[in-house]
Design a protein around this motif. Structure first.
Motif, PDB file in Angstrom:
ATOM      1  N   ARG A   1       0.826  -1.621  -0.348  1.00 10.74           N
ATOM      2  CA  ARG A   1       0.454   0.403  -0.384  1.00 10.74           C
ATOM      3  C   ARG A   1       0.765   1.410  -0.035  1.00 10.74           C
ATOM      4  NH1 ARG A   1      -2.946  -0.609   4.708  1.00 10.74           N
ATOM      5  NH2 ARG A   1      -0.517   0.788   5.755  1.00 10.74           N
ATOM      6  N   ASN A   2       1.523   1.247   1.258  1.00 10.11           N
ATOM      7  CA  ASN A   2       2.533   2.722   1.256  1.00 10.11           C
ATOM      8  C   ASN A   2       3.535   2.540   0.117  1.00 10.11           C
ATOM      9  OD1 ASN A   2       1.827   3.466   3.123  1.00 10.11           O
ATOM     10  ND2 ASN A   2       3.034   2.593   4.644  1.00 10.11           N
ATOM     11  N   GLN A   3       3.998   1.235  -0.780  1.00  6.85           N
ATOM     12  CA  GLN A   3       4.756   1.202  -2.024  1.00  6.85           C
ATOM     13  C   GLN A   3       4.196   2.042  -3.312  1.00  6.85           C
ATOM     14  OE1 GLN A   3       6.967  -1.942  -3.624  1.00  6.85           O
ATOM     15  NE2 GLN A   3       9.245  -0.852  -3.347  1.00  6.85           N
ATOM     16  N   LYS A   4       2.940   1.954  -3.081  1.00  8.82           N
ATOM     17  CA  LYS A   4       2.235   1.652  -3.963  1.00  8.82           C
ATOM     18  C   LYS A   4       1.632   3.956  -4.278  1.00  8.82           C
ATOM     19  CE  LYS A   4      -2.502   1.609  -7.004  1.00  8.82           C
ATOM     20  NZ  LYS A   4      -3.425   0.381  -6.564  1.00  8.82           N
ATOM     21  N   ARG A   5       1.290   4.492  -3.174  1.00  6.26           N
ATOM     22  CA  ARG A   5       0.517   5.433  -2.769  1.00  6.26           C
ATOM     23  C   ARG A   5       2.200   7.130  -2.466  1.00  6.26           C
ATOM     24  NH1 ARG A   5      -2.404   6.471   3.021  1.00  6.26           N
ATOM     25  NH2 ARG A   5      -0.689   5.528   4.702  1.00  6.26           N
ATOM     26  N   TYR A   6       2.873   6.520  -1.939  1.00  8.08           N
ATOM     27  CA  TYR A   6       4.219   7.234  -1.945  1.00  8.08           C
ATOM     28  C   TYR A   6       5.018   7.273  -3.411  1.00  8.08           C
ATOM     29  CZ  TYR A   6       2.936   7.184   2.847  1.00  8.08           C
ATOM     30  OH  TYR A   6       2.786   7.507   4.055  1.00  8.08           O
ATOM     31  N   SER A   7       4.882   6.447  -4.971  1.00 11.55           N
ATOM     32  CA  SER A   7       5.434   6.494  -5.673  1.00 11.55           C
ATOM     33  C   SER A   7       5.983   8.064  -6.431  1.00 11.55           C
ATOM     34  CB  SER A   7       4.948   6.220  -6.875  1.00 11.55           C
ATOM     35  OG  SER A   7       3.470   6.675  -7.224  1.00 11.55           O
ATOM     36  N   LEU A   8       4.809   9.455  -5.905  1.00  9.46           N
ATOM     37  CA  LEU A   8       5.156  11.089  -6.280  1.00  9.46           C
ATOM     38  C   LEU A   8       6.085  11.220  -4.999  1.00  9.46           C
ATOM     39  CD1 LEU A   8       2.128  11.401  -8.906  1.00  9.46           C
ATOM     40  CD2 LEU A   8       4.437  11.103  -9.804  1.00  9.46           C
ATOM     41  N   LEU A   9       5.371  11.494  -4.325  1.00  8.54           N
ATOM     42  CA  LEU A   9       6.078  11.981  -2.561  1.00  8.54           C
ATOM     43  C   LEU A   9       7.516  11.276  -3.160  1.00  8.54           C
ATOM     44  CD1 LEU A   9       5.083  13.481  -0.808  1.00  8.54           C
ATOM     45  CD2 LEU A   9       4.546  11.286   0.723  1.00  8.54           C
TER      46      LEU A   9
ATOM     47  N   ARG B   1      14.421   6.306  14.460  1.00  9.52           N
ATOM     48  CA  ARG B   1      15.003   5.706  13.502  1.00  9.52           C
ATOM     49  C   ARG B   1      14.640   4.539  12.909  1.00  9.52           C
ATOM     50  NH1 ARG B   1      18.435   6.503  17.845  1.00  9.52           N
ATOM     51  NH2 ARG B   1      18.588   4.532  18.760  1.00  9.52           N
ATOM     52  N   TYR B   2      13.578   3.971  13.807  1.00  8.92           N
ATOM     53  CA  TYR B   2      12.995   2.101  12.929  1.00  8.92           C
ATOM     54  C   TYR B   2      12.201   3.304  11.922  1.00  8.92           C
ATOM     55  CZ  TYR B   2      10.394  -1.270  12.895  1.00  8.92           C
ATOM     56  OH  TYR B   2       9.210  -2.699  12.071  1.00  8.92           O
ATOM     57  N   LEU B   3      11.087   3.912  12.151  1.00  8.04           N
ATOM     58  CA  LEU B   3      10.288   4.475  10.429  1.00  8.04           C
ATOM     59  C   LEU B   3      11.407   4.756   9.802  1.00  8.04           C
ATOM     60  CD1 LEU B   3       7.406   5.667  12.511  1.00  8.04           C
ATOM     61  CD2 LEU B   3       7.780   4.092  10.898  1.00  8.04           C
ATOM     62  N   ALA B   4      12.702   5.865  10.061  1.00  6.09           N
ATOM     63  CA  ALA B   4      13.183   5.899   8.733  1.00  6.09           C
ATOM     64  C   ALA B   4      13.794   4.847   7.729  1.00  6.09           C
ATOM     65  CB  ALA B   4      14.849   6.491   9.898  1.00  6.09           C
ATOM     66  N   ASP B   5      14.439   4.061   8.533  1.00  2.42           N
ATOM     67  CA  ASP B   5      14.467   2.382   8.409  1.00  2.42           C
ATOM     68  C   ASP B   5      13.893   1.593   7.114  1.00  2.42           C
ATOM     69  OD1 ASP B   5      17.454   2.936   8.826  1.00  2.42           O
ATOM     70  OD2 ASP B   5      16.967   1.103  11.092  1.00  2.42           O
ATOM     71  N   GLU B   6      12.387   1.633   8.021  1.00  7.00           N
ATOM     72  CA  GLU B   6      11.107   1.317   7.237  1.00  7.00           C
ATOM     73  C   GLU B   6      10.646   2.230   5.202  1.00  7.00           C
ATOM     74  OE1 GLU B   6       8.263  -1.991   8.208  1.00  7.00           O
ATOM     75  OE2 GLU B   6      10.592  -1.491   8.822  1.00  7.00           O
ATOM     76  N   LEU B   7      11.247   3.765   5.837  1.00 11.74           N
ATOM     77  CA  LEU B   7      11.431   4.351   4.880  1.00 11.74           C
ATOM     78  C   LEU B   7      12.092   3.965   3.616  1.00 11.74           C
ATOM     79  CD1 LEU B   7      10.536   8.222   6.024  1.00 11.74           C
ATOM     80  CD2 LEU B   7       8.819   6.436   5.202  1.00 11.74           C
ATOM     81  N   VAL B   8      13.829   3.652   4.133  1.00  9.61           N
ATOM     82  CA  VAL B   8      14.627   3.483   2.857  1.00  9.61           C
ATOM     83  C   VAL B   8      14.092   2.228   2.491  1.00  9.61           C
ATOM     84  CG1 VAL B   8      16.769   2.654   2.892  1.00  9.61           C
ATOM     85  CG2 VAL B   8      16.775   4.355   4.075  1.00  9.61           C
ATOM     86  N   THR B   9      13.139   1.362   2.838  1.00 10.94           N
ATOM     87  CA  THR B   9      13.184  -0.110   2.951  1.00 10.94           C
ATOM     88  C   THR B   9      11.990   0.407   1.369  1.00 10.94           C
ATOM     89  OG1 THR B   9      13.182  -1.291   4.842  1.00 10.94           O
ATOM     90  CG2 THR B   9      11.527  -2.672   2.709  1.00 10.94           C
ATOM     91  N   LEU B  10      10.914   1.550   1.520  1.00 13.38           N
ATOM     92  CA  LEU B  10      10.070   0.891   1.173  1.00 13.38           C
ATOM     93  C   LEU B  10       9.853   2.087  -0.828  1.00 13.38           C
ATOM     94  CD1 LEU B  10       7.048   2.959   2.989  1.00 13.38           C
ATOM     95  CD2 LEU B  10       7.414   0.912   1.528  1.00 13.38           C
ATOM     96  N   GLY B  11      11.035   2.304  -0.039  1.00 14.71           N
ATOM     97  CA  GLY B  11      12.641   2.945  -1.507  1.00 14.71           C
ATOM     98  C   GLY B  11      12.489   4.829  -1.491  1.00 14.71           C
ATOM     99  N   PHE B  12      12.029   5.624  -0.287  1.00 18.95           N
ATOM    100  CA  PHE B  12      12.926   7.130  -0.037  1.00 18.95           C
ATOM    101  C   PHE B  12      13.851   7.534  -0.310  1.00 18.95           C
ATOM    102  CE2 PHE B  12       8.593   6.544   1.330  1.00 18.95           C
ATOM    103  CZ  PHE B  12       7.640   7.621   0.965  1.00 18.95           C
TER     104      PHE B  12
END
Length: 360
Positions: free
Chosen positions: A112-120, A132-143
Motif C-alpha cells: 500500500r505505501n509503496q504504491k501511494r508514495y511513488s510521486l511523494l 530511527r526504526y521508521l527511518a529504516d522502514e522509509l528506506v525499505t519503501l524506497g525513499f
C-alpha cells in the motif's frame, strides 16, 4: 511578514493528538498557519489558529505568496499525498511527518505505501519519521535516504512532573495503560498478562484509557477471563486528565505489537509521559520503543505478543519496589535530554531552515 510554515491536515485532530498540535503552533522563528480539508465548525479539540479551508483559498499560488509560505508541512503520510499536487504545481517544498502505519513496510502496508508514495518519494523535500526504526522502514519503501531526518516527538514536561512512586502496603495497586483501542496497541495481550499478574498480586487493578474499534473485543476477553471487576475502560481523555491518571497510578504498561495489516507504532508519546512522571514502565520490543526504553535500565521490555513475559515485567516492579527509583530517575533524564518539547521544537525549526534556505 515573517516566513510562514503552512501545516496541512486532512481531517480534524483527535483529542489524543495534542503532540501534533504543539508541533504546529509552538514555532518561534516561523509564523504558523493551518490549511485543512474540513470546515472549522468550532468542534475541533484545539483552537485552530490562522486556519484556512483548502476549498476557500482560490488561487493557491497567489495565496502562498501573500502568506509568505516557504514550505508546507503535512503531518501524516496520507495527508501529504493529498496536498502534493498543489506543492508541485506551485513549486512549494513539502515536508512530511511519518508517525507509524504511514511509514510501515510490514505485510500489506508495504504494498500500500509503496504504491501511494511513488510521486511523494520523488517530489517531497524532507521526510521526518518520529524514530530511527521508521527511518529504516522509509528506506525499505524506497525513499531517498538523504531526504530523511529523524525528528523525535517532544512532550510538555510541565504537564508531567516527576514523582517517585511506591507500592501501597494496602488497597488497590493501579496499573495504567493508555492508547487508541486498536490492534497495534496490544490490549488483548495486556489483558492476558494482567490475568497472570492478578493470580500473584490480587490487589492489582487495570485502567485502560482510550477509545476505538477494539473495545468490544477487549471487553469480551475481560469477561471471559473473569476480570470485569478489576479492569476499567473509562474512554478517551485529554492531556490534563491523562496527567491526573498518571499521578494516581503505580505502574504503566503498553503492550504495542505489529498488527496483522502491518500497522505499527513510532514511539508512543504516552510512554514518554509516563517516564517523565516517574511511573515504572513496561512495554515491548516493538518499532521505535527500544530507542526510548533501555531494558532493565529505564524500563522493562518484553517481546511482542508475549503475555507471559509482559506479566513478568509487571511483577518485577511489584516485587522489587526498592529498585523502581533507580529506573524512573534515569527514565526522567532520558525524557529531559532527548524528548523535551522545547528542545525538539528547536530541532524542528533547524530542519525547516534547511528547506527555507533553498527557497530564497
Amino acid at each position: 511578514m515573517k516566513r510562514t510554515i503552512a501545516h496541512f491536515i486532512h481531517e480534524k485532530m483527535k483529542i489524543n493528538q495534542r503532540f501534533i498540535y504543539n508541533q504546529m503552533v509552538r514555532l518561534k522563528k516561523y509564523r504558523p498557519i493551518i490549511i485543512g480539508s474540513f470546515a472549522d465548525d468550532g468542534s475541533h479539540p484545539f483552537p485552530l489558529v490562522n486556519y484556512y479551508h483548502l476549498n476557500d483559498i482560490g488561487h493557491f499560488g497567489r495565496f502562498a505568496k501573500k502568506q509568505n509560505i516557504v514550505a508546507i508541512h503535512a503531518h501524516h503520510g496520507k495527508h501529504a499525498v493529498e496536498i502534493l499536487p498543489l506543492c508541485v504545481a506551485h513549486g512549494i517544498p513539502l515536508i512530511v511527518s511519518i508517525r507509524g502505519r504511514d511509514g510501515s513496510a510490514k505485510y500489506n502496508s508495504f504494498r500500500r505505501n509503496q504504491k501511494r508514495y511513488s510521486l511523494l518519494k520523488e517530489h517531497g523535500a524532507l521526510f521526518l519519521p518520529v524514530c530511527r526504526y521508521l527511518a529504516d522502514e522509509l528506506v525499505t519503501l524506497g525513499f531517498p535516504p538523504e531526504k530523511i531526518h529523524v525528528l523525535y516527538g517532544g512532550i510538555e514536561l510541565d504537564l508531567f512532573p516527576y514523582r517517585e512512586r511506591t507500592i501501597p502496603a494496602s488497597g488497590d495497586i493501579i496499573i495504567l495503560s493508555i492508547g487508541r483501542l486498536v490492534e497495534k496497541k496490544g490490549f488483548l495481550t495486556l489483558v492476558r498478562a494482567f490475568w497472570r499478574v492478578r493470580a500473584k498480586h490480587p490487589r492489582c487493578r487495570l485502567r485502560i484509557i482510550g477509545a476505538g474499534k477494539e473495545e468490544e473485543n477487549i471487553r469480551r476477553l475481560v469477561n471471559e477471563l473473569g476480570l470485569a471487576p478489576f479492569v476499567e475502560l473509562p474512554g478517551a481523555m485529554d492531556a490534563a486528565a491523562i496527567a491526573q491518571e498518571m499521578d494516581r497510578a503505580h505502574l504503566f504498561c503498553l503492550a504495542s505489537e505489529t498488527a496483522p495489516d502491518g500497522d505499527i507504532e513510532g514511539i508512543p508519546n504516552v510512554l514518554k509521559e509516563a517516564m517523565a512522571s516517574g511511573l515504572p514502565v513496561v512495554s515491548t520490543n516493538h518499532a521505535g520503543i527500544p530507542e526510548l526504553i533501555e531494558h532493565r535500565r529505564t524500563g522493562y521490555l518484553a517481546p511482542e505478543k508475549d503475555d507471559k513475559e509482559l506479566a513478568n515485567g509487571i511483577c518485577f516492579f511489584l516485587e522489587h519496589p526498592e529498585q523502581a527509583p533507580l529506573f524512573t530517575k534515569q527514565a526522567r533524564k532520558v525524557i529531559e535530554q532527548r524528548f523535551n518539547l522545547a528542545k525538539q521544537m528547536k530541532e524542528q525549526e533547524r530542519l525547516y531552515d534547511l528547506i527555507a534556505k533553498k527557497t530564497r
